[in-house]
Structure formats: C-alpha cells, structure tokens
Scaffold this active site. Structure first.
Site, PDB file in Angstrom:
ATOM      1  N   TRP A 135     -57.134  63.289 -23.637  1.00  0.00           N
ATOM      2  CA  TRP A 135     -56.755  62.874 -22.285  1.00  0.00           C
ATOM      3  C   TRP A 135     -56.021  64.033 -21.646  1.00  0.00           C
ATOM      4  O   TRP A 135     -55.059  64.549 -22.212  1.00  0.00           O
ATOM      5  CB  TRP A 135     -55.872  61.634 -22.389  1.00  0.00           C
ATOM      6  CG  TRP A 135     -55.396  61.071 -21.103  1.00  0.00           C
ATOM      7  CD1 TRP A 135     -56.138  60.780 -19.994  1.00  0.00           C
ATOM      8  CD2 TRP A 135     -54.041  60.714 -20.774  1.00  0.00           C
ATOM      9  NE1 TRP A 135     -55.342  60.256 -19.002  1.00  0.00           N
ATOM     10  CE2 TRP A 135     -54.047  60.205 -19.462  1.00  0.00           C
ATOM     11  CE3 TRP A 135     -52.834  60.758 -21.474  1.00  0.00           C
ATOM     12  CZ2 TRP A 135     -52.898  59.752 -18.818  1.00  0.00           C
ATOM     13  CZ3 TRP A 135     -51.685  60.307 -20.847  1.00  0.00           C
ATOM     14  CH2 TRP A 135     -51.718  59.808 -19.535  1.00  0.00           C
ATOM     15  N   ASP A 145     -50.438  57.756 -29.472  1.00  0.00           N
ATOM     16  CA  ASP A 145     -50.650  57.235 -28.120  1.00  0.00           C
ATOM     17  C   ASP A 145     -51.488  55.972 -28.265  1.00  0.00           C
ATOM     18  O   ASP A 145     -52.664  56.038 -28.640  1.00  0.00           O
ATOM     19  CB  ASP A 145     -51.366  58.278 -27.254  1.00  0.00           C
ATOM     20  CG  ASP A 145     -51.457  57.855 -25.792  1.00  0.00           C
ATOM     21  OD1 ASP A 145     -51.138  56.688 -25.488  1.00  0.00           O
ATOM     22  OD2 ASP A 145     -51.857  58.684 -24.955  1.00  0.00           O
ATOM     23  N   LYS A 148     -53.966  48.462 -19.844  1.00  0.00           N
ATOM     24  CA  LYS A 148     -55.317  47.986 -20.121  1.00  0.00           C
ATOM     25  C   LYS A 148     -55.318  46.588 -20.727  1.00  0.00           C
ATOM     26  O   LYS A 148     -56.010  45.690 -20.237  1.00  0.00           O
ATOM     27  CB  LYS A 148     -56.038  48.955 -21.070  1.00  0.00           C
ATOM     28  CG  LYS A 148     -56.765  50.081 -20.385  1.00  0.00           C
ATOM     29  CD  LYS A 148     -55.825  51.148 -19.872  1.00  0.00           C
ATOM     30  CE  LYS A 148     -56.576  52.334 -19.279  1.00  0.00           C
ATOM     31  NZ  LYS A 148     -55.648  53.377 -18.832  1.00  0.00           N
TER      32      LYS A 148
END
Length: 426
Positions: free
Chosen positions: A151, A233, A269
């Site tokens: 990312w 993460d 999310k």
C-alpha cells in the site's frame, strides 16, 4: 486618522506588488486512487466501471451501511446520558479493549497477563502513524521494511513519522503471480537487527496474496533470529475470508511465539465506517511492568499530534462488539461482504476463461480480500482506462468490490481486448 487616510492606506495595500512566502512550493503529484475516482465521477460514458476505490459495493454498485451500524447509531442517538465531552487522549477504553480482544482472541496469554493493550487512533492510517512515531522517536528505530509491492501510504507514513530509511523486501512474483517466499525470507535475513517490518496480517494490499500458515512460521522464525520488530497492518479482519479468527491467525501466531509487536487495526472496511476514522493500535509487550511507561509516551505523542480522537465511530464499534446479538449479526454482515467478493472473483475468472483470454487466470480466485493484482502492466492498465473507461491503478490492481453481476462481462471483455491488443512490452 481621518477617513481619507483610511482610503489612502487601502489604496496603498491594493497597489502593492503581490508577494508570497510560498513562491517556491512545487505542485505535488496527485494521489492516484483519488484521481481515478475523480476522473470516474466526471466521465459520462454509460458503461464506465470504477475498480480503483477500496470500498465495498453491493451487487447494484451502491455503498452499503451495515444494518448493525444503523441499529447502533439509533441506540446511541437515543441515549441521553451520552455527551460530547472530550475522550481521554488514548481514546474510548471500552472500544480499545474490545478491539484488542477481537484481534488477539480473549484467551490469548498477552491479554490474560495484561501485557496487551489498545490505543484508539484515527483509523488504520492514524494507528500506523502513532506506532511509527513511537518507534522512531522513543525507541530510536531508523529503518523500516515494506513489501514490494505494498500500500503506497506505508512509505509516506513511516517517513513522515521520523524513520530515516525505507527498504523493500521481495513479496510478489510476477511470473507465478504468487508469493516470492524465498526472496522475502532472504531479504529479512539480511535486514539489520532492530529493523521494523511492516506485515499485512491478511488480504495483502495490493496483491491479495497471503503467506500460508507454514510460510508465516518461517517468516516468524527468521524475524526472531534477526531480532526484527513486527508491525502488522490489519485492515481487513473478517472482511477477507468472512472468518474473524482465520483473518487474525498471523498476528495471533506471532503473539503466541513471544514477539513484542504493534498492530494497526482499521474498522473502515469490516464495519463500513470509512469516514468515521475508527482505528486501534494494539501493543504487545513482554513485561507488564512497562505498560504504564509505554502508555505515557504514547499519550505525549498523541497529545502533540491531534490531542484526542473522535467518539462516534468508536462508540458504534464498542456497542456492537459488546452486544452478543449485534455481534452475531455483524459477523453475518461481514460474511455477506466477503462472500460477494469471492463470487465476483469466480465470475470474472469464468468470463476470462470463456473468452479464451491469453494467460492463466487462476490467480484471480486464489487471491483473497478486496483487491486483485491482475497481472496487467502499466500500458495495459492505461488502455483499460482510456479505451474502455474501466478505472483502475497503473499497477494492475483492481478493487473486486467494483465488479458486479451486471458489469463483470464488460470488464472481462475489456481485459480480453487489452491483453490481445497491448502486448507486454514493459
């Protein structure tokens, strides 16, 4: 001063040459994913498809507010005891405790021994930033490692937090369209002692390719041998496979092996709370006596950064996680989301294979989570945008959430035409 003097002064200011202390500020590059979203919104093409933005969409291509979130918001709005006073600097305690237990499991020894705690932060990005700043400024860590690819914000966050150097470890093998485990392990073996290693706990962004349990064991073995610090993460727990425990297995594995670690949790999310910025930084230490010291330093960092976090999103998560009926409903909600994405993966692969699209497309269904690394190169990805109005990143990453039963055939035909007309020259 008379009125005429005011007029003279006003005229003098207006007539003075325009000077700015910002003359040397250069125009920064656009953030690709937000640029793609902007271009998509401005596009009038009727069959346009947005595969760039990382947000869940229904089969109709619409955003979805989870039913349990609606229920929690109504209950909180009707609770007249709640007020708008400041939260503590480290955030809402009930939320941080519930989030930490969700990640590690209630029977984890780090929780039982009170060696694990959570700090409410500004979603996953804010959790990464707080943790990174602590490691750089309090522990004096200078080098961090990130997967190739990763990312894109990982590099920016850690550099801005005070790390001096970012290095890559091999992760994606373009030939096999899978994990380069040997390259990853070799790069970790060569990392200087004390380096901070960013690890995606599940649903690796952008590849959707995760290590197997056996491979995670090998990664942990090398990291323990080299005394490397794991910084997980966790942006997709439950959202990736539909199973909260399965998606947290890597973090729990490291915790059970005795690692001290950080984990940045995002609830954007799996709760659909994208704009509420709800995150938790889970911290695991080996010595319970050091918990107050670490908390005190985190408090000082956050105080000088944003002072304290907002309450609304954290209260929603806390309310749901502490209510058994709502917790069970939420687990069904995330199974709904993950199941739809898995179905879209299969549909896309089926359509590509039915068309006879050159190449092996098994990786589409072998990958997991929100994103798929298609294997399209930069020129091919640009062709998808310019010719077919299918908006995606130049890396070939697509968001599976943007694929629906009504557009999957068009997306597959666009990929088919692109692969046949734009050869892999890069």
């Amino acid at each position: 001063m008379e009125n005429t003097d005011y007029k003279k002064l006003h005229y003098t200011l207006e007539a003075a040459p325009t000077m700015s202390q910002f003359e040397d500020v250069e125009l920064g590059p656009p953030i690709e994913v937000f640029l793609m979203n902007k271009l998509y919104n401005e596009d009038s093409f009727p069959n346009k498809v947005n595969l760039g933005v990382g947000a869940y969409r229904t089969n109709e291509g619409k955003p979805w507010v989870l039913p349990v979130v609606r229920i929690a918001e109504q209950a909180l709005a009707n609770d007249e005891i709640l007020n708008k006073e400041y939260l503590p600097v480290l955030g809402l305690e009930t939320f941080a405790v519930a989030a930490t237990k969700m990640l590690l499991g209630v029977d984890n020894m780090a929780i039982i021994d009170n060696r694990a705690f959570g700090v409410q932060c500004l979603s996953g990005t804010g959790s990464l930033r707080v943790g990174a700043e602590f490691l750089a400024k309090v522990l004096g860590r200078k080098i961090f490692y990130y997967s190739n690819p990763t990312w894109e914000n990982h590099k920016l966050v850690f550099k801005n937090a005070g790390f001096e150097e970012g290095r890559e470890y091999r992760y994606w093998c373009s030939k096999s369209r899978g994990l380069d485990i040997n390259g990853m392990l070799e790069d970790l073996r060569n990392a200087p002692e004390g380096s901070v290693i960013i690890l995606h706990s599940c649903a690796h962004n952008p590849t959707g390719c995760d290590p197997s349990p056996e491979q995670w064991d090998k990664i942990a073995e090398v990291m323990k041998e080299r005394r490397l610090f794991p910084f997980f993460d966790s942006a997709y727990q439950g959202f990736a496979s539909g199973d909260l425990d399965k998606d947290a297995a890597a973090v729990r594995n490291f915790a059970n092996k005795g690692f001290e670690l950080f984990c940045a949790q995002s609830f954007a999310k799996n709760f659909g709370l994208y704009n509420e910025r709800v995150g938790n930084l889970t911290v695991i230490l080996n010595n319970v006596d050091l918990v107050p010291n670490v908390k005190s330093q985190l408090t000082l960092l956050i105080r000088g950064m944003y002072s304290n976090p907002p309450s609304h999103g954290a209260r929603i998560v806390s309310y749901v996680l502490s209510n058994k009926d709502l917790y069970d409903q939420w687990r069904e909600n995330i199974r709904t989301m993950s199941s739809r994405i898995i179905q879209m993966r299969q549909l896309l692969r089926d359509n590509l294979e039915r068309l006879g699209t050159p190449g092996d497309w098994r990786h589409i269904t072998q990958q997991i989570g929100m994103f798929s690394y298609t294997g399209l190169n930069v020129l091919q990805s640009e062709n998808m945008v310019k010719k077919h109005h299918v908006y995606m990143l130049k890396s070939g990453r697509i968001s599976m959430c943007g694929i629906t039963p009504s557009n999957v055939e068009y997306v597959a035909k666009s990929i088919h035409e692109t692969v046949n007309s734009v050869t892999n020259k890069l």
